[in-house]
Design an enzyme around this catalytic site. Sequence first.
Site, PDB file in Angstrom:
ATOM      1  N   TYR A  60       0.708  -1.226  -0.409  1.00  0.00           N
ATOM      2  CA  TYR A  60       0.327   0.004  -0.075  1.00  0.00           C
ATOM      3  C   TYR A  60       0.876   1.799   0.204  1.00  0.00           C
ATOM      4  CZ  TYR A  60      -3.744   3.320   1.016  1.00  0.00           C
ATOM      5  OH  TYR A  60      -4.905   3.677   0.974  1.00  0.00           O
ATOM      6  N   PHE A 112      -7.179  20.145 -24.707  1.00  0.00           N
ATOM      7  CA  PHE A 112      -8.315  19.069 -24.266  1.00  0.00           C
ATOM      8  C   PHE A 112      -9.597  18.267 -24.130  1.00  0.00           C
ATOM      9  CE2 PHE A 112      -9.149  14.598 -24.348  1.00  0.00           C
ATOM     10  CZ  PHE A 112      -8.887  14.337 -25.139  1.00  0.00           C
ATOM     11  N   ASP A 113     -10.545  18.537 -24.073  1.00  0.00           N
ATOM     12  CA  ASP A 113     -11.320  18.128 -24.040  1.00  0.00           C
ATOM     13  C   ASP A 113     -11.906  18.326 -22.492  1.00  0.00           C
ATOM     14  OD1 ASP A 113     -11.086  15.716 -24.507  1.00  0.00           O
ATOM     15  OD2 ASP A 113     -13.206  15.778 -25.376  1.00  0.00           O
ATOM     16  N   ASP A 203       0.796  19.769 -20.690  1.00  0.00           N
ATOM     17  CA  ASP A 203       0.067  18.676 -21.301  1.00  0.00           C
ATOM     18  C   ASP A 203       0.963  18.103 -21.549  1.00  0.00           C
ATOM     19  OD1 ASP A 203      -1.418  17.084 -21.787  1.00  0.00           O
ATOM     20  OD2 ASP A 203      -3.524  17.962 -21.552  1.00  0.00           O
ATOM     21  N   ALA A 205       0.649  14.035 -22.643  1.00  0.00           N
ATOM     22  CA  ALA A 205       0.496  13.540 -23.761  1.00  0.00           C
ATOM     23  C   ALA A 205       1.283  12.665 -24.669  1.00  0.00           C
ATOM     24  CB  ALA A 205      -0.656  13.110 -23.825  1.00  0.00           C
ATOM     25  N   LYS A 246      -0.871   7.529 -23.697  1.00  0.00           N
ATOM     26  CA  LYS A 246      -0.424   7.686 -24.974  1.00  0.00           C
ATOM     27  C   LYS A 246       1.548   7.164 -24.891  1.00  0.00           C
ATOM     28  CE  LYS A 246      -4.826  10.388 -24.645  1.00  0.00           C
ATOM     29  NZ  LYS A 246      -5.057  10.071 -23.832  1.00  0.00           N
ATOM     30  N   HIS A 438     -20.269  14.896 -26.782  1.00  0.00           N
ATOM     31  CA  HIS A 438     -19.874  14.009 -27.211  1.00  0.00           C
ATOM     32  C   HIS A 438     -19.631  12.006 -26.734  1.00  0.00           C
ATOM     33  CE1 HIS A 438     -15.999  14.066 -26.216  1.00  0.00           C
ATOM     34  NE2 HIS A 438     -15.843  13.679 -27.185  1.00  0.00           N
TER      35      HIS A 438
HETATM   36  N1  F0G Z   1      -4.938  15.817 -22.599  1.00  0.00           N
HETATM   37  C1  F0G Z   1      -4.001  15.189 -23.633  1.00  0.00           C
HETATM   38  C2  F0G Z   1      -3.748  16.368 -24.844  1.00  0.00           C
HETATM   39  C3  F0G Z   1      -5.533  14.300 -23.844  1.00  0.00           C
HETATM   40  O1  F0G Z   1      -5.230  13.893 -25.528  1.00  0.00           O
HETATM   41  C4  F0G Z   1      -5.868  13.751 -23.562  1.00  0.00           C
HETATM   42  C5  F0G Z   1      -6.085  11.934 -23.673  1.00  0.00           C
HETATM   43  C6  F0G Z   1      -5.897  13.897 -22.028  1.00  0.00           C
HETATM   44  C7  F0G Z   1      -5.065  15.120 -21.452  1.00  0.00           C
HETATM   45  C8  F0G Z   1      -6.928  13.288 -20.605  1.00  0.00           C
HETATM   46  O2  F0G Z   1      -5.768  11.802 -20.525  1.00  0.00           O
HETATM   47  O3  F0G Z   1      -7.843   9.856 -21.332  1.00  0.00           O
HETATM   48  O4  F0G Z   1      -6.252   9.648 -19.365  1.00  0.00           O
HETATM   49  O5  F0G Z   1      -7.775  10.740 -18.705  1.00  0.00           O
HETATM   50  N2  F0G Z   1      -6.529  11.883 -24.959  1.00  0.00           N
HETATM   51  C9  F0G Z   1      -7.610  10.658 -25.451  1.00  0.00           C
HETATM   52  C10 F0G Z   1      -7.580  10.846 -26.777  1.00  0.00           C
HETATM   53  C11 F0G Z   1      -8.982   9.890 -24.484  1.00  0.00           C
HETATM   54  O6  F0G Z   1      -8.669  10.083 -27.886  1.00  0.00           O
HETATM   55  O7  F0G Z   1      -7.283  11.959 -27.553  1.00  0.00           O
HETATM   56  P1  F0G Z   1      -7.140  10.408 -19.853  1.00  0.00           P
END
Ligand code: F0G
Length: 446
Positions: A60, A112-113, A203, A205, A246, A438
């Site tokens: 843990y 990102f969304d 960010d 990813a 990613k 979406h």
């Molecule tokens: N930031 C970016 C640039 C992303 O593309 C994503 C996720 C996230 C943050 C969030 O990360 O999914 O691990 O919680 N993008 C995916 C996509 C879902 O299809 O582009 P997560």
Amino acid sequence: MVEPIYQSTKLQREKWIKEASFNLFNLKSEQVVIDLLTDSGTGAMSDRQWAAMMLGDESYAGASSYYNLKEAVKNITGFDYFLPTHQGRAAENVLFSVLVKEGDIVPGNSHFDTTKGHIEFRKAKAVDCTVDISADTTTWHPFKGNVDLEKLENVLKANPAEKISCIIVTVTNNTAGGQPVSMSNIREVGKLSKKYGVKFIIDSARFAENAYFIKIREEGYADKDIRDIAREMFSYADGMTMSSKKDAIVNMGGFIGFRDEELFRKASTFNIIYEGFLTYGGMSGRDMNALAQGLYEGTELQYLESRISQVALLGTKMKEYGIPVLQPFGGHAIFLNALEFLPNIPREEFPAQALAIELYTEGGVRAVEIGALMADRDPETRQNRYPELELVRLAVPRRVYTDNHIEYVAASVRNVFERRAHINRGVKITWEAPIMRHFTIALEKL
Ligand code: F0G
């Protein structure tokens, strides 16, 4: 892992997509032939990652897997402090719980969304300061993901520092088509953040793909190692959020990196509430081991070369067939310009979603709409937002498909393109959630 590919007929797919309310997220994976919905968590892990999982320490607190990951994060990003989280949006949630308050402003390149969702959920505002050229789908520019420094400085000048939660730069810029951000742009954002006393978060990813583009496109970086480039990118920032699904090639995982201890301490409390104790934060020990290994593999030049050239193969085929695609090609995906592809469909009928549905019924290829559906409604006026670009993203999972599969996808897109003159109607919304609609939206074909 080798996984099966499920074949189906056009007739079956027409029935399935209708049952799915014309929302591709509602399809079962067996109903999809080639899945290009996302490159997130869909990569294939390596022998070394699977081997590392066997050595996962599930204590843990204080697990060796945690220290293993901490060392990898330090080596690859340079950040001394880090918190594990279960994925990228969880990292955003924890960090924004400290940084973002009601009425704040969060400028950056395109958010990102989920990032925007976490900001707007806290009644703050995400301000997109991406360079204008990113909306031009054809002109070649090496770094269309860049921040427009003038736009950013105007936001910083017009607002007191305490109103600005932080600056967020997303690398690569997913929303703008997987386009990279240059080192000089990141460096200049870093300078502005210091000048105005505002924190700068990356960010991250797809940081490794971004580093690869810097290496091949930016002067002075051709001979530099990917990891040195990545560390330099991070050196200008105060922190980072990471969706490890990613560029760290794991199926689940994320983390936050911090330069200063104080921010790390504040975020730690939220990590315990939302994610788990500081030394696992939503991941099992085996997950952390796979992630540590993935950070090294995802930053290998040979891997990045083969990955990015496979994505480019799809783009090159599209161009050969005369299909309107975003150029230069993105690092993780090819983006179809739906407004040009299906010019007969009015924007109120969501042409990109209509195109994604056609691609699915044609060849079982699952892509994702990056247009007005994803852009959601304005939180104040509740009107639909129509972004400049209305795109369909074909995201390529890492180490999963062969070039032969890519050729199949290209042929499917071409078949739809050849009958585009007969595609005149789009879709209508029958149900939608108040935020991030979406994912769960229900639609009807017009
Ligand atoms: N930031 C970016 C640039 C992303 O593309 C994503 C996720 C996230 C943050 C969030 O990360 O999914 O691990 O919680 N993008 C995916 C996509 C879902 O299809 O582009 P997560």
